[in-house]
Design a protein around this motif. Structure first.
Motif, PDB file in Angstrom:
ATOM      1  N   GLY A 132       0.817  -1.209   0.000  1.00 29.22           N
ATOM      2  CA  GLY A 132       0.000   0.000   0.000  1.00 29.22           C
ATOM      3  C   GLY A 132       0.845   1.252   0.000  1.00 29.22           C
ATOM      4  O   GLY A 132       0.720   2.118  -0.873  1.00 29.22           O
TER       5      GLY A 132
ATOM      6  N   TYR B 250      -4.472  -3.441   2.620  1.00 30.70           N
ATOM      7  CA  TYR B 250      -4.101  -2.503   3.676  1.00 30.70           C
ATOM      8  C   TYR B 250      -4.193  -3.289   4.980  1.00 30.70           C
ATOM      9  O   TYR B 250      -5.183  -3.227   5.719  1.00 30.70           O
ATOM     10  CB  TYR B 250      -5.032  -1.291   3.681  1.00 30.70           C
ATOM     11  CG  TYR B 250      -4.838  -0.375   2.495  1.00 30.70           C
ATOM     12  CD1 TYR B 250      -3.599   0.211   2.245  1.00 30.70           C
ATOM     13  CD2 TYR B 250      -5.889  -0.077   1.632  1.00 30.70           C
ATOM     14  CE1 TYR B 250      -3.409   1.057   1.155  1.00 30.70           C
ATOM     15  CE2 TYR B 250      -5.712   0.769   0.542  1.00 30.70           C
ATOM     16  CZ  TYR B 250      -4.462   1.332   0.313  1.00 30.70           C
ATOM     17  OH  TYR B 250      -4.280   2.165  -0.775  1.00 30.70           O
TER      18      TYR B 250
ATOM     19  N   ASN C 101     -10.292  -2.967   2.114  1.00 28.37           N
ATOM     20  CA  ASN C 101      -8.841  -2.947   2.216  1.00 28.37           C
ATOM     21  C   ASN C 101      -8.122  -3.805   1.167  1.00 28.37           C
ATOM     22  O   ASN C 101      -6.899  -3.814   1.113  1.00 28.37           O
ATOM     23  CB  ASN C 101      -8.410  -3.436   3.605  1.00 28.37           C
ATOM     24  CG  ASN C 101      -9.102  -2.672   4.709  1.00 28.37           C
ATOM     25  OD1 ASN C 101      -9.072  -1.460   4.738  1.00 28.37           O
ATOM     26  ND2 ASN C 101      -9.753  -3.397   5.625  1.00 28.37           N
TER      27      ASN C 101
END
Length: 526
Positions: A433, A462, A479
């Motif tokens: 990320g 993430y 995420n």
């Protein structure tokens, strides 16, 4: 001389060697003044990268890193890195261009109030609205940025002012203003509390590293046998190879470092800012707190020191060392030895035979591949927590973690700055990320002749946010990521890319890649 020439001459007088920035139309005069100077202008791919470079450069050298942007979107892009330096107490001077003063009284192309925007994340900032104040403005910006506690300052240079003429000359750079000697009454109160304690413990923070007080701190620990726990930004003030080190807050499978703090009857904090780590999270039972720092403690229910010694940190510690040595004061080590042993056992792991690995399993291999003086720059994410708690650090300023603002994207540009700032190998550790936020700065690094190693811990996620969501709710959302072929991505910049396929392969790749050449290692993790 031209006003822009004066500003650059003032930068030269301050000893500035590099300015990191992204060019813009309104800074044309300033750019050509830089061209004709001894300062190296490093054109970057994104202003955030420039600010992170200045941030890390300042933190490693103690001299203000300098970043540059144009007006409007250039300045807004610069803001995150400036804020990171502000909360991490890194000396930084930001310079932004602005449109001519003749058009700022009305709505105008790309014109926003940059000075007001930067005010909350700087120690001081101003618009240079006349050429004859440049020499004073630059000197003030550097003096305040570098004075303890350091931080960010900002200068705005309007386009028309940069082109005007001035007869002024740069001001002389004077010795920095030193922090005061410790107050005798506060010293006596601290000594009395220490003399009456049975299980005192030290928590060392960013300030101990930043003020170069590690030598005195290490001497205090050696004389007294006091245990030490570091914040993430205080790593290396006391070597984690020492038997007194309990590494960092949260270290150990069962958070043994935090348990030791809870068992202590006196907590001596050295250079600690609560922005580094909320004291409500580490707890200290009913122990008294002694706060040793260059500024008073923040007012906070969870951190209310019994004594505050507000003075030069190194001098305060030396006073304490001399007193402890004269008094023959030392403490029993038995109460914290087991904590230390469990932490060391938890840190010392071997990677699995096949990927995906875990970050904690990779760290011992990385540690073996790096010399004690080599520098690790950590990005922000789940890997940061592993590095903070499980990466042994042996020297001050060799494990750089953003933990005030905790900004993702700092590692790749930070690695470039570190390579320019130190004479040692540099490793930039990041997640997938944070990596792709500023991955374009690889081109800046290769163009600038830098050489450092980038490790990308790739979980297509993430991961830290997913972990926290699962802890709170049992599930995660929002995420998941997809990534390009990171090895091919690295090779497209003309650098070597690796993807280890086994534990032995990982060890070999790390040993060979950590060095003077640019390289990227993708490490699949779960």
């Amino acid at each position: 001389m031209k006003a822009s020439d004066l500003l650059v001459a003032a930068l030269e007088r301050e000893g500035v060697e590099h300015v990191f920035g992204l060019p813009g139309e309104e800074m044309e005069d300033l750019l050509f003044s830089l061209r004709d100077s001894e300062v190296t202008f490093v054109p970057v791919r994104h202003e955030q990268g420039a600010a992170f470079m200045a941030d890390v450069y300042g933190r490693l050298t103690g001299e203000a890193g300098v970043c540059l942007s144009t007006l409007g979107p250039g300045a807004t892009n610069l803001l995150t890195g400036v804020a990171d330096a502000h909360l991490d107490k890194s000396p930084l001077v930001a310079i932004t261009a602005q449109g001519g003063l003749e058009r700022l009284h009305q709505e105008s192309h790309q014109a926003i109030d940059v000075v007001d925007m930067f005010e909350p994340v700087t120690k001081w900032n101003t618009q240079i609205d006349a050429p004859d104040i440049i020499h004073e403005s630059v000197r003030k910006a550097f003096k305040l940025a570098e004075h303890e506690k350091p931080g960010a300052t900002h200068l705005e240079l309007p386009e028309n002012v940069a082109a005007e003429e001035t007869l002024m000359e740069p001001l002389a750079v004077r010795e920095r203003v030193e922090s005061a000697a410790p107050n005798a009454h506060a010293l006596d109160r601290m000594k009395e509390l220490l003399k009456n304690a049975q299980r005192p413990i030290i928590i060392t923070g960013n300030g101990a590293v930043r003020t170069q007080a590690a030598e005195q701190l290490r001497e205090l620990v050696s004389v007294t046998d006091l245990p030490v726990v570091s914040t993430y930004m205080g790593k290396g003030a006391v070597s984690d190879a020492e038997r007194h080190s309990l590494m960092t807050l949260g270290s150990g499978a069962q958070k043994e470092a935090t348990s030791a703090i809870d068992e202590a009857d006196l907590v001596l904090t050295v250079g600690y800012d609560i922005a580094e780590h909320d004291p409500a999270d580490w707890g200290h039972g009913n122990a008294d707190i002694v706060h040793v720092d260059s500024e008073p403690a923040e007012v906070y229910e969870a951190y209310s020191p019994e004594v505050e010694v507000v003075a030069d940190i190194g001098q305060t510690l030396q006073e304490l060392v001399d007193w402890c040595r004269e008094a023959g004061l030392s403490f029993d080590t038995d109460w914290y030895t087991d904590y230390r042993e469990r932490i060391v056992t938890d840190v010392d792991r071997e990677p699995g035979s096949d990927p995906p690995f875990t970050v904690r399993d990779v760290l011992p291999v990385l540690r073996d591949a790096m010399a004690p003086e080599d520098v690790l720059i950590s990005d922000v994410g789940s890997h940061k927590m592993a590095i903070a708690q499980s990466f042994p650090t042996y020297e001050p300023n060799t494990c750089i973690i953003s933990n005030g603002l905790a900004s993702m994207g700092i590692a790749v540009p930070g690695g470039l700055a570190a390579d320019l700032a130190v004479d040692a190998n540099v490793v930039a550790a990041t997640g997938d990320g944070g990596f792709l936020m500023n991955a374009a700065e690889i081109e800046t690094a290769t163009r600038s002749g830098c050489g450092y190693t980038i490790i990308v811990f790739n979980d297509d996620n993430y991961g830290l946010i997913s972990e926290k969501q699962r802890d709170h709710t049992g599930e995660s959302f929002g995420n998941q990521l997809t990534n390009p072929d990171l090895v091919a991505f690295a090779e497209s910049f003309g650098i070597d890319g690796y993807r280890p396929e086994s534990g032995p392969d990982l060890q070999e790749v790390l040993r060979s890649a950590v060095g003077d050449d640019m390289a990227l290692i993708e490490v699949p993790v779960e």
